[in-house]
Each structure stands twice: as C-alpha cells, then as structure tokens.
Design a protein around this motif. Structure first.
Motif, PDB file in Angstrom:
ATOM      1  N   ALA A   1       0.833  -1.210   0.000  1.00 11.19           N
ATOM      2  CA  ALA A   1       0.000   0.000   0.000  1.00 11.19           C
ATOM      3  C   ALA A   1       0.861   1.250   0.000  1.00 11.19           C
ATOM      4  O   ALA A   1       0.557   2.232  -0.699  1.00 11.19           O
ATOM      5  CB  ALA A   1      -0.933  -0.013   1.211  1.00 11.19           C
TER       6      ALA A   1
ATOM      7  N   VAL B   1       2.384   1.738  -3.526  1.00 13.44           N
ATOM      8  CA  VAL B   1       1.379   2.224  -4.475  1.00 13.44           C
ATOM      9  C   VAL B   1       1.080   3.698  -4.218  1.00 13.44           C
ATOM     10  O   VAL B   1       0.973   4.508  -5.153  1.00 13.44           O
ATOM     11  CB  VAL B   1       0.094   1.381  -4.367  1.00 13.44           C
TER      12      VAL B   1
ATOM     13  N   ILE C   1      -7.882   1.330  -1.274  1.00 13.46           N
ATOM     14  CA  ILE C   1      -7.104   0.795  -0.150  1.00 13.46           C
ATOM     15  C   ILE C   1      -8.067   0.390   0.951  1.00 13.46           C
ATOM     16  O   ILE C   1      -8.927   1.189   1.345  1.00 13.46           O
ATOM     17  CB  ILE C   1      -6.109   1.850   0.378  1.00 13.46           C
TER      18      ILE C   1
ATOM     19  N   VAL D   1      -5.934  -2.622  -3.006  1.00  9.52           N
ATOM     20  CA  VAL D   1      -4.747  -2.864  -2.193  1.00  9.52           C
ATOM     21  C   VAL D   1      -5.153  -3.068  -0.733  1.00  9.52           C
ATOM     22  O   VAL D   1      -5.664  -2.139  -0.106  1.00  9.52           O
ATOM     23  CB  VAL D   1      -3.753  -1.685  -2.273  1.00  9.52           C
TER      24      VAL D   1
END
Length: 486
Positions: A163, A166, A186, A306
């Motif tokens: 995470a 990203v 997320i 994610v």
C-alpha cells in the motif's frame, strides 16, 4: 429558562418526552437512523442545544429536522424558538455557538472553481467555500488534511508495504500529470493507516506541484456537500466542480450510501474518462460494500485494490519504537527495550492503540515520576489490553463462516429464497450479527439483502427460542461464536 452547565432534571425529563414524540411521529427506523444518537446539552433562554457524534449528522438534523424537533420541544416549552446542533468530540459537546455561520446561497456563486473543507476543529457545519478567484492549489488549504500524516511519518512493514509503494507511485504520477492505476482502493480494518496514506498522497502531490487541484473528503463530507447542493439547486455546479479536480481522495467509503453513492459512481466515471486520479479508502473490499450501488463496486474492483493486513509483531515493534523515540526526544525519558517488546507483544489491535499505549506510559511517567518499566506498563495498559482481547467481528465474517459451515452460498443468504435449508442459516447469521457486532437492527437488515429491521428481530427471537429448545443447536452456535472470535 436559565443556563446550566449540564441539563437539569426537568430538562432531561423534557428531552425524554421529546424523544418519545419524535419516535411516534417518524417511526422507529427513521428515529434510529437520525435521532437516537442526539443528546441534550442545555436549554438556555429560547435556545435548545443538542449534540451529535458526527459533523454529517449535525448538518443533516439542522437542515432537515430542526422544525420537527422544535415543534416537539415547544409542546412542553413554548418559549423555545431556536435549535442548535454541535458535534461531540471524545464524548464532549463543542461549546455553544451564539451565531451559526451559514453557507452562502448558490445564486451568489453559480460556479464552484475551488473548495476548502473546514477542519475538524471548526464549526460543526462543514461548508463549501466558493471562490471564483481562487487558484487550483487553494483546494488543498483549509481541508481536513492532517499535517502530521506524511510519507516520512508513516511506519512501513510487511503488512502495509504494498500500500505504501502504491501510494508513493500515485503521488509521483499525479505530480507528473500521468495516471498509473485508476481508481485505487485501499482497504483494511480500523487504525491500520488508510487515512495516513491518503493524507500523505495529498501532501506529496501538493509539494511537487502546488497548482494541482487536490480534494480530500471523508464520505460524510461528500454526502453533506452533495445533499446541500441538491437542496440549493446547485447540483450541476457541484458536479462540475468535482470534475475539475486533479486528485480526488475519498476516505471512509463504507459510510457512503444512498443517492450520494450513486452520484459518486457518476463522478468516478467522469474522472476516469478524463484521466483524473481517484483514491478511495474503506474498511472492506469493494465487493463487500453492499450498501453501495453495484456499478460503483464494479468500478472500484476494476481498478487496483490494495489491502493492508493486520500488523505483525515486527511492524508493531517498529511503531512503538518510533513513538518511544519521539517521546525520548521531547521529554528526555527512557523507554527500555523490554518495555518496547512488551507493548508490541500485548497490544495487538492497531496502530492507534499502540500510539495510545506509548502516550499512557509517558503520562504515567510525567504524573507519578515512576520509571518506565514492564510492571508500570502492565498496570497502566491493563484495561487497554483487556478491552482489545476480543476480535472485532464483522458481518462479512459472519456470512463467510455461516456459509461455509452450512454449505449455503453467500448470495443465497442474502437472497429472498425461503427454503428451509437457506432460512435457518440466514436466521442464525442474523442472530450472530446482533450478538457479536454493534450494528443496529436496521443496519443488519440492510446488510442482509435490504430486509426490514422487524425481519431481523423475528430471526433473533426465533434463534433464541431454538437455542432454549435444542441443546445441540445451542452448542453448534457457540462453536460458530468461538470460530468468529478467534
């Protein structure tokens, strides 16, 4: 009526009667959704002061139910002429405000070129600032972004490594006018860093290019602004404003529902078509956000999803070490290694509890002068550890366990099928949702295929009676409870 720091006994009795009138007037479902969490703070002269737990609820009550509440109050206190609703913070209401700041009518500014969201410390009514002369960068200033939540202050580890990577890539791409993954979703349970990453993305993008139009909104803010725009017949201007943003960050997606969720779906499509970047955070994967429109879930699932998983002991220790180092630098106190190891081992829930544990030890040291030791940690953190021992059970967990145990597909549990092999597991799942979660009956009903709260109540009572009559079934349900709480 005279002013008092807390409601007097007659005022509390009046509020009980007002609540009863409201429930009879609007029905139990509406009362539970909008009025149940209101509390009376004080009655001063001709003003009744209520409090609510969220900014959105304050705004919604003030905009939609103020007259109805006043009418109910005036039946006992005809001299009351005004109503004010402020937000409670940590169980305490904000101080009474003598003059509420209103949002400018839509006619004064037909186009929304930029916006700033009032910070949590401001008035309980969030507002959209319309300023046709503002630059793009002004969209970030004044928003609810936490200045402390940057990539530099984020503690990385195995559970959140993907995470974080990203998020950094999104910030870099947004600053360079490119899009890598869109939308990005997320998800994690509470306190694992979703909001921190959204704030960090906004900070990094703004630092790289201050002209970017960056908008960070929690779901309740999005709902409030959209509903306000509709009421003031400025929805088209609101949509146009949203479509001009370069980076849209939506937090707490699980709280978005109804027309606002549908509107978000349309806005998301427009932003994607225009190659704009959208980042969303929620407490469950998109497919499990059943209050949202299927098209919205599909669009979110079609981007990059994610997860942030539960923190392992290495990451917990890194967080405690970082917080301990900060306390040492600020106060000059010493955190022994055994204490850091102990806290990271016993506080297993999430990052906020780890922060709280360090803060408690700092406070204990400052107030009592005791050295920070493992015995002090055991004494100071005992209730925190006990309060977090039980695993947080979600309705989605219940659906998975019940589906697997009774070999009934999850979609069947949510369907309208009435065959015995589906009805009984469904009733047991509703019973477990009532017993093991803090969700209300109407909310449980919505999560089980949009059923009425009376259906949930019937299922709960039915299972309670079956447990009394069938010892074997009672043992089976206890097994399911243990499976969910492990």
């Amino acid at each position: 009526m005279a002013q008092s720091d807390n409601p007097s006994e007659p005022q509390r009795d009046l509020w009980i009667r007002v609540r009863a009138r409201l429930k009879a007037s609007v029905g139990e479902d509406v009362f539970t959704s909008w009025f149940a969490r209101l509390e009376l703070e004080e009655i001063v002269d001709d003003l009744v002061h209520l409090s609510a737990p969220t900014r959105f609820l304050c705004s919604w009550i003030q905009s939609n139910y103020a007259d109805r509440i006043l009418e109910a109050v005036q039946q006992d206190a005809p001299d009351i002429a005004r109503l004010q609703v402020t937000m409670r913070v940590n169980g305490q209401a904000r101080p009474r405000i003598t003059q509420v700041q209103d949002v400018a009518p839509s006619s004064e500014a037909p186009a929304m070129a930029a916006a700033a969201i009032v910070a949590p410390q401001a008035l309980s009514t969030p507002r959209l600032i319309r300023d046709n002369t503002a630059t793009k960068g002004d969209a970030l200033s004044g928003s609810a972004i936490d200045q402390r939540m940057t990539f530099e202050t984020f503690v990385a580890g195995g559970p959140n490594e993907m995470a974080l990577g990203v998020a950094k890539q999104i910030a870099q791409a947004a600053a360079n006018n490119t899009v890598t993954f869109n939308p990005v979703y997320i998800h994690s349970t509470v306190g694992l860093g979703k909001s921190h990453l959204l704030n960090a993305i906004a900070h990094a993008t703004q630092q790289a290019d201050s002209t970017k139009n960056i908008v960070y909104l929690t779901a309740d803010h999005f709902m409030y602004h959209f509903i306000t725009a509709v009421q003031r017949q400025s929805a088209l201007a609101f949509k146009e404003w949203l479509r001009r943003v370069d980076l849209l960050l939506i937090d707490d997606m699980q709280f978005l529902q109804g027309k606002s969720a549908t509107e978000f779906g349309h806005t998301l499509g427009t932003l994607l078509t225009g190659a704009k970047q959208v980042v969303v955070a929620g407490d469950a994967p998109p497919r499990d956000l059943e209050m949202l429109d299927e098209r919205v879930r599909s669009r979110l699932s079609g981007g990059l999803v994610v997860p942030i998983t539960t923190f392992d002991v290495e990451l917990r220790r890194a967080i405690v070490q970082r917080r301990a180092d900060q306390a040492t630098a600020r106060f000059g106190m010493h955190f022994p290694v055994p204490v850091i190891d102990y806290v990271s081992r016993v506080v297993v829930s999430h990052g906020r509890d780890l922060d709280g544990a360090v803060n408690r030890l700092v406070a204990a040291n400052q107030l009592t002068g005791e050295l920070i030791t493992v015995p002090l940690a055991e004494k100071t953190l005992g209730d925190l550890i006990r309060s977090r021992e039980a695993r947080r059970v979600r309705i989605e967990d219940i659906l998975k366990i019940v589906s697997r145990h009774y070999k009934v597909p999850r979609n069947e549990l949510l369907s309208a099928r009435r065959s015995r092999d589906v009805v009984r597991p469904r009733q047991i799942a509703m019973y477990l949702a009532k017993a093991l979660t803090s969700r209300s009956l109407p909310e449980i009903g919505r999560r089980f295929g949009g059923r009425d709260h009376t259906t949930v109540l019937h299922s709960v009572r039915k299972v309670e009676q079956m447990i009394k009559d069938d010892v074997e079934l009672g043992q089976e349900i206890e097994l399911l409870k243990r499976m969910l709480e492990e």
